[in-house]
Design a protein around this motif. Structure first.
Motif, PDB file in Angstrom:
ATOM      1  N   ARG A 260       0.942  -1.006   0.468  1.00  0.00           N
ATOM      2  CA  ARG A 260      -0.228  -0.166  -0.056  1.00  0.00           C
ATOM      3  C   ARG A 260       0.680   1.017  -0.241  1.00  0.00           C
ATOM      4  NH1 ARG A 260      -5.504   1.066  -0.564  1.00  0.00           N
ATOM      5  NH2 ARG A 260      -6.412   2.688   0.002  1.00  0.00           N
ATOM      6  N   VAL A 261       1.691   1.158   0.670  1.00  0.00           N
ATOM      7  CA  VAL A 261       3.190   1.877   0.529  1.00  0.00           C
ATOM      8  C   VAL A 261       3.481   2.522  -0.884  1.00  0.00           C
ATOM      9  CG1 VAL A 261       5.059   3.672   2.079  1.00  0.00           C
ATOM     10  CG2 VAL A 261       3.399   2.196   3.220  1.00  0.00           C
ATOM     11  N   ALA A 262       3.924   1.863  -1.220  1.00  0.00           N
ATOM     12  CA  ALA A 262       4.500   1.549  -1.930  1.00  0.00           C
ATOM     13  C   ALA A 262       3.468   1.808  -3.294  1.00  0.00           C
ATOM     14  CB  ALA A 262       5.511   0.256  -2.953  1.00  0.00           C
ATOM     15  N   ALA A 263       2.636   1.596  -2.992  1.00  0.00           N
ATOM     16  CA  ALA A 263       1.125   1.881  -4.387  1.00  0.00           C
ATOM     17  C   ALA A 263       1.160   3.630  -3.756  1.00  0.00           C
ATOM     18  CB  ALA A 263       0.655   0.904  -4.397  1.00  0.00           C
ATOM     19  N   ARG A 264       1.057   3.880  -2.789  1.00  0.00           N
ATOM     20  CA  ARG A 264       0.912   5.553  -2.934  1.00  0.00           C
ATOM     21  C   ARG A 264       2.161   6.351  -3.591  1.00  0.00           C
ATOM     22  NH1 ARG A 264      -2.461   8.069   0.840  1.00  0.00           N
ATOM     23  NH2 ARG A 264      -1.382   9.865  -0.031  1.00  0.00           N
ATOM     24  N   PHE A 265       2.960   6.295  -3.679  1.00  0.00           N
ATOM     25  CA  PHE A 265       4.735   6.558  -4.380  1.00  0.00           C
ATOM     26  C   PHE A 265       4.144   6.150  -5.027  1.00  0.00           C
ATOM     27  CE2 PHE A 265       6.320   6.654   0.506  1.00  0.00           C
ATOM     28  CZ  PHE A 265       6.570   8.133  -0.029  1.00  0.00           C
ATOM     29  N   ARG A 266       3.757   5.662  -6.081  1.00  0.00           N
ATOM     30  CA  ARG A 266       3.412   5.411  -7.521  1.00  0.00           C
ATOM     31  C   ARG A 266       2.740   5.786  -7.929  1.00  0.00           C
ATOM     32  NH1 ARG A 266       4.025  -0.193  -6.625  1.00  0.00           N
ATOM     33  NH2 ARG A 266       2.149  -0.730  -6.581  1.00  0.00           N
ATOM     34  N   SER A 268       1.632   8.781  -6.566  1.00  0.00           N
ATOM     35  CA  SER A 268       2.177  10.617  -6.534  1.00  0.00           C
ATOM     36  C   SER A 268       3.138  10.582  -7.845  1.00  0.00           C
ATOM     37  CB  SER A 268       2.988  11.018  -5.489  1.00  0.00           C
ATOM     38  OG  SER A 268       3.883  10.053  -5.148  1.00  0.00           O
ATOM     39  N   GLY A 269       4.142   9.789  -8.230  1.00  0.00           N
ATOM     40  CA  GLY A 269       5.367  10.084  -9.072  1.00  0.00           C
ATOM     41  C   GLY A 269       6.612  10.825  -8.476  1.00  0.00           C
ATOM     42  N   VAL A 270       7.020  10.168  -7.085  1.00  0.00           N
ATOM     43  CA  VAL A 270       7.533  10.062  -6.465  1.00  0.00           C
ATOM     44  C   VAL A 270       8.171   9.177  -6.697  1.00  0.00           C
ATOM     45  CG1 VAL A 270       8.870  10.960  -4.361  1.00  0.00           C
ATOM     46  CG2 VAL A 270       6.907  12.345  -4.907  1.00  0.00           C
ATOM     47  N   ASP A 271       9.817   9.044  -7.484  1.00  0.00           N
ATOM     48  CA  ASP A 271      10.559   8.216  -7.882  1.00  0.00           C
ATOM     49  C   ASP A 271      11.230   7.929  -6.211  1.00  0.00           C
ATOM     50  OD1 ASP A 271      12.187   6.523  -8.424  1.00  0.00           O
ATOM     51  OD2 ASP A 271      13.097   7.921  -9.685  1.00  0.00           O
ATOM     52  N   ALA A 272      10.810   7.418  -4.918  1.00  0.00           N
ATOM     53  CA  ALA A 272      10.526   6.992  -3.757  1.00  0.00           C
ATOM     54  C   ALA A 272      12.127   5.895  -3.667  1.00  0.00           C
ATOM     55  CB  ALA A 272       9.925   7.045  -3.164  1.00  0.00           C
ATOM     56  N   ASP A 273      12.887   6.042  -2.942  1.00  0.00           N
ATOM     57  CA  ASP A 273      13.598   4.541  -3.084  1.00  0.00           C
ATOM     58  C   ASP A 273      13.352   4.135  -1.413  1.00  0.00           C
ATOM     59  OD1 ASP A 273      15.759   2.548  -2.516  1.00  0.00           O
ATOM     60  OD2 ASP A 273      16.850   4.074  -2.760  1.00  0.00           O
ATOM     61  N   LEU A 274      12.160   3.322  -1.513  1.00  0.00           N
ATOM     62  CA  LEU A 274      12.040   2.445   0.014  1.00  0.00           C
ATOM     63  C   LEU A 274      13.192   1.716   0.535  1.00  0.00           C
ATOM     64  CD1 LEU A 274       7.466   2.806  -1.163  1.00  0.00           C
ATOM     65  CD2 LEU A 274       9.132   4.192   0.293  1.00  0.00           C
ATOM     66  N   ARG A 275      13.116   1.886   1.717  1.00  0.00           N
ATOM     67  CA  ARG A 275      13.555   0.984   2.373  1.00  0.00           C
ATOM     68  C   ARG A 275      13.696   0.787   3.647  1.00  0.00           C
ATOM     69  NH1 ARG A 275      19.746   4.232   1.075  1.00  0.00           N
ATOM     70  NH2 ARG A 275      18.857   4.855  -1.166  1.00  0.00           N
ATOM     71  N   ILE A 276      13.396  -0.278   4.030  1.00  0.00           N
ATOM     72  CA  ILE A 276      13.327  -1.293   4.893  1.00  0.00           C
ATOM     73  C   ILE A 276      14.499  -0.951   6.287  1.00  0.00           C
ATOM     74  CG2 ILE A 276      13.054  -3.122   6.892  1.00  0.00           C
ATOM     75  CD1 ILE A 276      10.939  -1.614   4.781  1.00  0.00           C
ATOM     76  N   LEU A 277      14.507  -0.829   7.515  1.00  0.00           N
ATOM     77  CA  LEU A 277      15.528  -0.244   8.032  1.00  0.00           C
ATOM     78  C   LEU A 277      16.435  -1.419   8.859  1.00  0.00           C
ATOM     79  CD1 LEU A 277      17.340   1.672   9.635  1.00  0.00           C
ATOM     80  CD2 LEU A 277      16.188   1.324  11.840  1.00  0.00           C
TER      81      LEU A 277
END
Length: 319
Positions: A260-266, A268-277
């Motif tokens: 769901r988090v990744a879908a929201r970023f997609r 939005s058009g923001v090129d987010a490099d999502l990383r789990i700590l």
């Protein structure tokens, strides 16, 4: 608390309880830090009180408001542990640890929710992070309350059917959800046990329960929404931008939540490099100190990360 050399070698790492100046009081909270500093100093043969380092970076929970940072900076500086002191919220440690860079965004969802963002030129965006009253939705305690709310409304007929009803009662070994509510009200169940309902929520969501899935999806929207709003306030135009997800709820890596988090970023058009700590946030505190002292150019970061990689608990080295 860790003592680390300028070359990134971990000399001592000791762990204590949570930092809660609002509950325990400032003196007791600082006293807890002093105990850790003293213990670490003894392990490397340095006397404390007194200087133990060139720089202290204290990224702390419950350090949200400017006046709180000022108060804590004065209190820690007065201890004389180092000539230079940096104090800020612990979410900045999550950001520096996970991004590998001094910029990006970090969202923490553990006991509560928080988010910070930092631009390459050093500008910061943060939230009040005071709970629902400051616009937040999420965190372990909050989610536990939501689970209980929906479960009891199924039981008394005010809300839709949900498998959370049976799961909540079974988790606490009580006959029904009403009994769970009464047990929390009377203190027979301590409030911190509400956090136990988070994995219960995820388990029921995996089974397709509509109410549980809606809560997990709402949390994903909130996580992404906090980061996106913070990045927008910075006018962030660097892509891809690292976005670090920390805290126990997020690092559990539940697929429905992360999708769901990744879908929201997609969207939005923001090129987010999502990383789990994947490393303890103390790594970020140390890296910030090395940044401040301009001591990060000789492999120190690599040695530091290697020392903490996969470590199950405090590590101690002498010499």
């Amino acid at each position: 608390m860790a003592l680390v050399s300028a070359t990134g070698d971990v000399l001592a790492w000791v762990r204590g309880g949570g930092f809660e100046p609002h509950g325990a009081g400032l003196d007791e909270a600082i006293g807890g830090l002093a105990d850790l500093v003293r213990a670490a100093a003894e392990l490397v043969g340095t006397a404390a009180p007194g200087p133990v380092a060139d720089h202290v970076t204290a990224f702390l929970a419950n350090c949200d408001l400017p006046q709180e940072r000022e108060t804590l900076t004065r209190a820690i500086t007065a201890q004389g542990w180092a000539p230079k002191v940096t104090v800020d919220n612990d979410t900045f440690a999550v950001l520096r640890t996970g991004s590998g860079l001094p910029f990006g965004a970090a969202v923490v969802c553990g006991a509560g929710m928080n988010c910070v963002a930092r631009s390459p030129d050093g500008r910061n965006v943060r939230y009040l992070a005071l709970g629902r009253r400051s616009g937040d939705w999420g965190g372990g305690e909050f989610l536990g309350e939501e689970v209980l709310w929906w479960a009891v409304r199924d039981e008394d007929g005010r809300g839709p059917r949900t498998a959370l009803r049976q799961a909540v009662a079974a988790h606490f070994g009580l006959p029904d959800v009403a009994a769970v509510c009464v047990a929390f009200h009377l203190g027979e169940l301590p409030g911190e046990r509400l956090h136990e309902l988070v994995p219960v929520l995820f388990g029921i969501a995996d089974g397709g329960d509509a109410v549980a899935r809606s809560l997990v999806e709402r949390l994903g929207d909130e996580v992404a929404g906090m980061a996106l709003a913070a990045l927008d306030r910075l006018g962030f135009d660097r892509t891809p931008v690292p976005v670090v997800l920390g805290g126990g709820v997020l690092t559990a890596s539940h697929p429905l939540l992360l999708d769901r988090v990744a879908a929201r970023f997609r969207a939005s058009g923001v090129d987010a490099d999502l990383r789990i700590l994947a490393e303890p946030p103390i790594v970020g505190s140390v890296l910030h100190g090395l940044d401040e002292l301009a001591l990060d150019g000789s492999g120190a970061e690599e040695r530091l990360r290697a020392a903490f990689a996969g470590s199950p608990g405090p590590i101690v080295r002498r010499g």
